[in-house]
Scaffold this active site. Structure first.
Site, PDB file in Angstrom:
ATOM      1  CE1 TYR A  52      -3.290   2.748   0.845  1.00  0.00           C
ATOM      2  CE2 TYR A  52      -1.972   3.469   2.578  1.00  0.00           C
ATOM      3  CZ  TYR A  52      -3.018   3.677   1.587  1.00  0.00           C
ATOM      4  OH  TYR A  52      -3.473   5.065   1.669  1.00  0.00           O
ATOM      5  CG  HIS A  82      -3.266  14.089  -0.200  1.00  0.00           C
ATOM      6  ND1 HIS A  82      -3.523  13.702  -1.460  1.00  0.00           N
ATOM      7  CD2 HIS A  82      -3.670  13.459   0.652  1.00  0.00           C
ATOM      8  CE1 HIS A  82      -3.993  12.591  -1.221  1.00  0.00           C
ATOM      9  NE2 HIS A  82      -4.208  11.980   0.041  1.00  0.00           N
ATOM     10  CG  ASN A 194      -0.366   8.024   6.287  1.00  0.00           C
ATOM     11  OD1 ASN A 194      -0.284   6.875   6.095  1.00  0.00           O
ATOM     12  ND2 ASN A 194      -1.435   8.925   5.947  1.00  0.00           N
ATOM     13  CE1 TYR A 278     -17.361  27.003  49.008  1.00  0.00           C
ATOM     14  CE2 TYR A 278     -18.130  25.810  47.194  1.00  0.00           C
ATOM     15  CZ  TYR A 278     -18.403  26.174  48.555  1.00  0.00           C
ATOM     16  OH  TYR A 278     -19.006  25.290  49.177  1.00  0.00           O
ATOM     17  NE  ARG A 281     -13.915  28.006  51.756  1.00  0.00           N
ATOM     18  CZ  ARG A 281     -15.177  27.593  51.884  1.00  0.00           C
ATOM     19  NH1 ARG A 281     -15.178  26.515  52.600  1.00  0.00           N
ATOM     20  NH2 ARG A 281     -16.213  28.466  52.006  1.00  0.00           N
ATOM     21  CG  PHE A 331      -3.199   6.841   9.861  1.00  0.00           C
ATOM     22  CD1 PHE A 331      -4.387   6.854  10.154  1.00  0.00           C
ATOM     23  CD2 PHE A 331      -2.626   5.484   9.212  1.00  0.00           C
ATOM     24  CE1 PHE A 331      -5.161   6.049   9.814  1.00  0.00           C
ATOM     25  CE2 PHE A 331      -3.609   4.687   8.683  1.00  0.00           C
ATOM     26  CZ  PHE A 331      -4.760   4.705   8.842  1.00  0.00           C
ATOM     27  CD  GLU A 416      -8.719   8.159   4.449  1.00  0.00           C
ATOM     28  OE1 GLU A 416      -9.127   9.273   4.904  1.00  0.00           O
ATOM     29  OE2 GLU A 416      -7.844   7.703   3.940  1.00  0.00           O
TER      30      GLU A 416
END
Length: 507
Positions: A52, A82, A194, A278, A281, A331, A416
């Site tokens: 792959y 990409h 990746n 608070y 404190r 990834f 995905e």
């Protein structure tokens, strides 16, 4: 100074230096591993095995076999297709850290890239030629594809580079710097895009800002105790010890140390005051819990910064035989997403507690101090509206703190089908950190003004240092004036570490 990094032993101290822009090189053992891994890929390709991303398409196209004469085209097209991010660019220091983390990741020797790839990335850092990387477009699986593609494209002469603050075409920058465009070999494009390096870099940026905000808030909280003439009994070591939470123990100890020797504390030792609000404190309990969360997030991000997170991962066979590339899911940035959301939640409460202390100090019914910490109320509004700004930032942080790590949306035609949203979580955490620094800035102004009303009594020696730092950026309030610049200056001082670090409160 130049760091020599061993990618197999990256720690937070080294990461902080990289975040601050320290130059670095990889150690010799890393380069040996890189060469061996590249040789493994060469043998796999020569053997004709289908792997792959080496000789197949990507995502849903993973079953498409690519002929040997088109492998270089495959990797180049991967990067170009990409490089599709949108939005404002990542800050330069974050983009620089992202590149450093990618170098560290492939330096582990499981990614199959040649030393020439490391050289190309290092050359950008050496020349302060930082790729312009859009901040939007990654869902944190399969890695931070778009941001890392923009990084890689710059090495190839595509896209844009910020050269010393000037945005230029990447190809033109490479020519100007006499650098050859990178030509990718088998698997190298996939190895570069990746990975979780963008998410991790942004999350580390948020973490390191959060640490500075935390310690500044500890200082501001202690100064506010003196401004209120509050009780120091809640910080008694015995209270925290019997609960046993480590963050609470550390926060209480830091606050006790800061208030030690205060004349203001001594002046009301037997005043009969039993309980403060608070926000005063319960500082050890709330701030301690936040510290524990930040510590846990830091541990996750420290591991991730040195992790192998590309795909497939290349394992060298014994004596150069039996090389294998195994497809998995390193990834997927879910650990980073969870860590970033945890940072956001911790910062939200740090800011919320601080704003409540400011609200008490400006309220004469609660503090016993002049309304809005100004003598001539009515004509002067004093700190009325700075407190409103702090309140606005607190509410904005609440709206940002919803955990994005529980969200997912399928991508790549369903291949995905679960993603982490880590880069979005990390960007939100960084925004919350900057907002929280602004909230602390307002409290510092209010606390310093409140302490002034107790003169000639003095606060402790350490808090006097803090008070003096505040006064260099925001003088004592006599009459209304333009606030925004002073608040911004103190916000910047918090983020720069000039408040907490100056008091040496970090353990």
């Amino acid at each position: 100074m130049t760091l020599t990094l061993n990618p197999e032993a990256i720690d937070l101290a080294a990461l902080r230096q990289l975040w601050q822009g320290t130059a670095f090189t990889l150690d010799d053992a890393s380069l040996d591993r890189i060469r061996a891994s590249a040789a493994s890929v060469e043998r796999i390709v020569a053997g004709g095995e289908t792997v792959y991303g080496v000789n197949t398409g990507f995502g849903l196209l993973a079953n498409t076999r690519i002929p040997p004469d088109r492998l270089a085209e495959l990797q180049r097209n991967l990067i170009l297709s990409h490089s599709c991010g949108l939005g404002e660019p990542l800050p330069r220091h974050v983009a620089r850290l992202m590149i450093a983390l990618k170098i560290v990741g492939v330096g582990r020797g499981y990614s199959g890239v040649r030393p020439a790839v490391i050289d190309a990335l290092q050359a950008l850092l050496t020349h302060d030629a930082i790729p312009v990387i859009p901040s939007q477009g990654s869902v944190g699986a399969s890695g931070d594809l778009a941001p890392l593609a923009h990084m890689t494209a710059a090495c190839m002469g595509e896209g844009w580079i910020d050269l010393g603050g000037e945005k230029l075409r990447a190809g033109d920058v490479l020519v100007r710097l006499n650098l050859e465009p990178l030509t990718l070999g088998p698997k190298e494009g996939l190895a570069l895009i990746n990975g979780t390096q963008a998410s991790t870099a942004i999350a580390l940026d948020a973490l390191f800002m959060a640490e500075r905000v935390f310690w500044a808030a500890i200082g501001a909280g202690a100064l506010s105790v003196d401004a209120l003439k509050g009780s120091v009994k809640p910080f008694d070591k015995r209270i925290s010890d019997v609960r046993g939470q480590p963050g609470q123990i550390a926060a209480a100890a830091a606050t006790r140390d800061l208030l030690d020797g205060s004349e203001i504390v001594a002046s009301h030792h037997r005043c009969g005051r039993v309980q403060d609000p608070y926000s005063f404190r319960c500082q050890p309990q709330v701030m301690g819990a936040a510290l524990d969360l930040l510590t846990n997030a830091a541990r996750t991000l420290e591991i991730e910064a040195g992790a192998v997170t590309d795909n497939p991962i290349v394992f060298e066979g014994a004596d150069g035989s039996g090389d294998i590339a195994i497809s998995g899911g390193n990834f997927h940035a879910q650990p980073v997403a969870f860590a970033a959301d945890i940072i956001s939640m911790a910062l939200c409460e740090i800011g919320s507690l601080s704003e409540r202390r400011t609200s008490v100090l400006v309220d004469p019914k609660m503090s016993g101090l002049p309304a809005f910490l100004t003598d001539d109320g009515g004509v002067n509004s004093g700190l009325m509206i700075p407190q409103v700004t702090a309140a606005a930032l607190v509410s904005e942080n609440k709206s940002l703190a919803f955990p994005i790590s529980v969200d997912s949306i399928p991508t790549s035609a369903g291949q995905e089908d679960h993603v982490s949203m880590a880069p979005i979580a990390a960007r939100k955490a960084a925004t919350i950190a900057r907002n929280a620094a602004g909230i602390i800035a307002v409290e510092l102004i209010a606390a310093a003004q409140g302490v002034d009303y107790h003169a000639p009594l003095k606060t402790s020696a350490k808090l006097q240092q803090l008070h003096a730092k505040v006064r260099t950026l925001s003088p004592h309030l006599e009459t209304d004036r333009y606030w925004a610049d002073e608040m911004a200056a103190l916000q910047a001082a918090v983020l720069a570490g000039e408040i907490g670090d100056s008091m040496s409160m970090r353990a």
